[in-house]
Design a protein around this motif. Sequence first.
Motif, PDB file in Angstrom:
ATOM      1  N   HIS A  78     -43.789 -92.842  -7.094  1.00  0.00           N
ATOM      2  CA  HIS A  78     -43.537 -91.459  -7.432  1.00  0.00           C
ATOM      3  C   HIS A  78     -44.989 -90.628  -7.185  1.00  0.00           C
ATOM      4  O   HIS A  78     -44.910 -89.378  -6.812  1.00  0.00           O
ATOM      5  CB  HIS A  78     -42.702 -91.151  -8.576  1.00  0.00           C
ATOM      6  N   THR A  79     -46.042 -91.341  -7.810  1.00  0.00           N
ATOM      7  CA  THR A  79     -47.238 -90.675  -8.015  1.00  0.00           C
ATOM      8  C   THR A  79     -47.442 -90.351  -6.338  1.00  0.00           C
ATOM      9  O   THR A  79     -48.395 -89.273  -5.847  1.00  0.00           O
ATOM     10  CB  THR A  79     -48.413 -91.146  -8.445  1.00  0.00           C
ATOM     11  N   SER A  80     -47.317 -91.314  -5.470  1.00  0.00           N
ATOM     12  CA  SER A  80     -47.642 -91.283  -4.045  1.00  0.00           C
ATOM     13  C   SER A  80     -47.000 -90.042  -3.468  1.00  0.00           C
ATOM     14  O   SER A  80     -47.599 -89.697  -2.531  1.00  0.00           O
ATOM     15  CB  SER A  80     -47.342 -92.534  -3.477  1.00  0.00           C
ATOM     16  N   PHE A  81     -45.937 -89.509  -3.859  1.00  0.00           N
ATOM     17  CA  PHE A  81     -45.698 -88.347  -3.241  1.00  0.00           C
ATOM     18  C   PHE A  81     -46.477 -86.990  -3.177  1.00  0.00           C
ATOM     19  O   PHE A  81     -46.642 -86.293  -2.316  1.00  0.00           O
ATOM     20  CB  PHE A  81     -44.364 -87.808  -4.013  1.00  0.00           C
ATOM     21  N   GLY A  82     -47.413 -87.044  -4.054  1.00  0.00           N
ATOM     22  CA  GLY A  82     -48.438 -85.923  -4.210  1.00  0.00           C
ATOM     23  C   GLY A  82     -49.165 -86.403  -2.755  1.00  0.00           C
ATOM     24  O   GLY A  82     -49.595 -85.231  -2.049  1.00  0.00           O
ATOM     25  N   GLY A  83     -49.491 -87.515  -2.701  1.00  0.00           N
ATOM     26  CA  GLY A  83     -50.371 -87.688  -1.224  1.00  0.00           C
ATOM     27  C   GLY A  83     -49.576 -87.262   0.155  1.00  0.00           C
ATOM     28  O   GLY A  83     -50.301 -86.854   0.945  1.00  0.00           O
TER      29      GLY A  83
END
Lengths: 274, 248
Positions: free
Chosen positions: A48-53
């Motif tokens: 889910h953090t990778s959604f920021g990228g």
Amino acid sequence: MEPFLEAFQYSFMQNALLAAIFTSISCGIIGTYIVSKRIVFISGGITHTSFGGIGIGYYMGFNPLLGAAVFAVLSAIGIEYFSRKSEIRHDSMIGIFWSFGMALGIIFIFLTPGYAPNLMSYLFGSILTVSLTDTWLMLGLSLLIILVFLLMFRPILYIAYDETYARTRNIPVSAMKYLLMALVGLAIVLSIRVIGIILVISLMTIPQTTANIFTKKFKTIMVYAVITALIGTLAGLFVSYKMDIPSGASIIFSLVILFIIAKIVKLIQRRSLS
Amino acid sequence: MNETKLVDIEHVYAGYDNKIVLKDVNLSIYQKDFIGVIGPNGGGKTTLLKLILGLLKPSDGKIHRYTSVSSGIGYLPQYSEIDQKFPITVRNVVLSGAMTGKKLIFKHTRKQKQRADELLEQMGIAHLQNKPIGELSGGQLQRVFLCRALVSDPNLLILDEPNTFVDNAFEGELYEILRELNRSMAIVMVSHDVGMISPYVKTIACVNETLHYHPSNKITEQQLATYNCPIQLLAHGDVPHTVVKKHQ
């Protein structure tokens, strides 16, 4: 079977097939590490953090998957680092990364002028729109993961099983864990195209749990999980193509059906033995 | 003393997150030692073991490991610290004790595999070697951990409550095995049951924030009280208990 084979005249179906194979290999192997070491929640956080990228990629105009990869690897290392160095507890730290990444993604996609057409495909996956470049990247990652697990199988197994003991044997535990978390991050990002951010954890857990029904050996779980993942993704791909439903969801549906069948087979085996 | 020294602990302070657990601890471990470590829960027994193993750095003081133990120390951790559902076979757990050094690309040598097979045979668990650890009983699992601790042929063996979750029959057998091992290696063993271990160990270290070393295995209730070491003394009918007068 014939309509399925026919479909492979189209290059998008050929790409989808290759994507299914390579994703099954990398997720099958990496997922075995995740499930055995009980780091499913961390993996969900990284995803889910990778959604920021992805959001930043859209906003700045570069490949969103590249942004996702940077975010995934940094968060994998960040969660590992901060939970060791700071007083914040591990799972709380994951919660912060998880939601902050999603928030960043939403903000940047909102700020991007115009409509973001592929957003849904990142959230829920779209194996039929995987590009040739994507499949090359997936092939590269699968080869890298196979190589790492072949060469470093013993330290990986021993550290996953009993980290403290590995430290007493002077094995470089921290270096190994950072390497594996980086691989977890990369495997997640490349699976996003196939199955989507929200669903990616399925490929890292359902095939492994299915395999674990029949074997309790780390190495055998890896092999069985790859095969199960492959059957599940191909079946899901076929259903998705025939019924025109989202591929990510149909893949997970197939995986869960496989899991249920495995459970029933095991029950029958036990009955006939006793 | 003309015996070979293995480890020196000098004026060591240690703890976690600014909380001091051990204060001004001094202890030397020699080649032929069999030290029983006793003390109340939270008194710092496991912390002492972590210091000896190098898993924890002292906040003050010095720990010196002599070359005879630099290649590794045999370690049997507390039973509860291990994930018993992890998909790994008995043989691989034992082999994991043979791995050593800073190498990431690593394969076991034939010699290591032979040593593992020998130990599995000796401990009577060779028939279990391909079983996943989840299918073992408490006693069988402790044997596996003992094999893992011994596969590297260490000069020093450290055991953290090896008698938890084992049946009484194996407990006695375990102490006999340890007595035999003590001929070739030093042993440091933590136990919550001083009555049970005292006939087997040679000396006793009482750990409760500080460490008091008793150069014999005879320990009395008064002594424990004097050293602020509130330990439960269990009386077992068939175990020889020695009660001696308080010495100054």
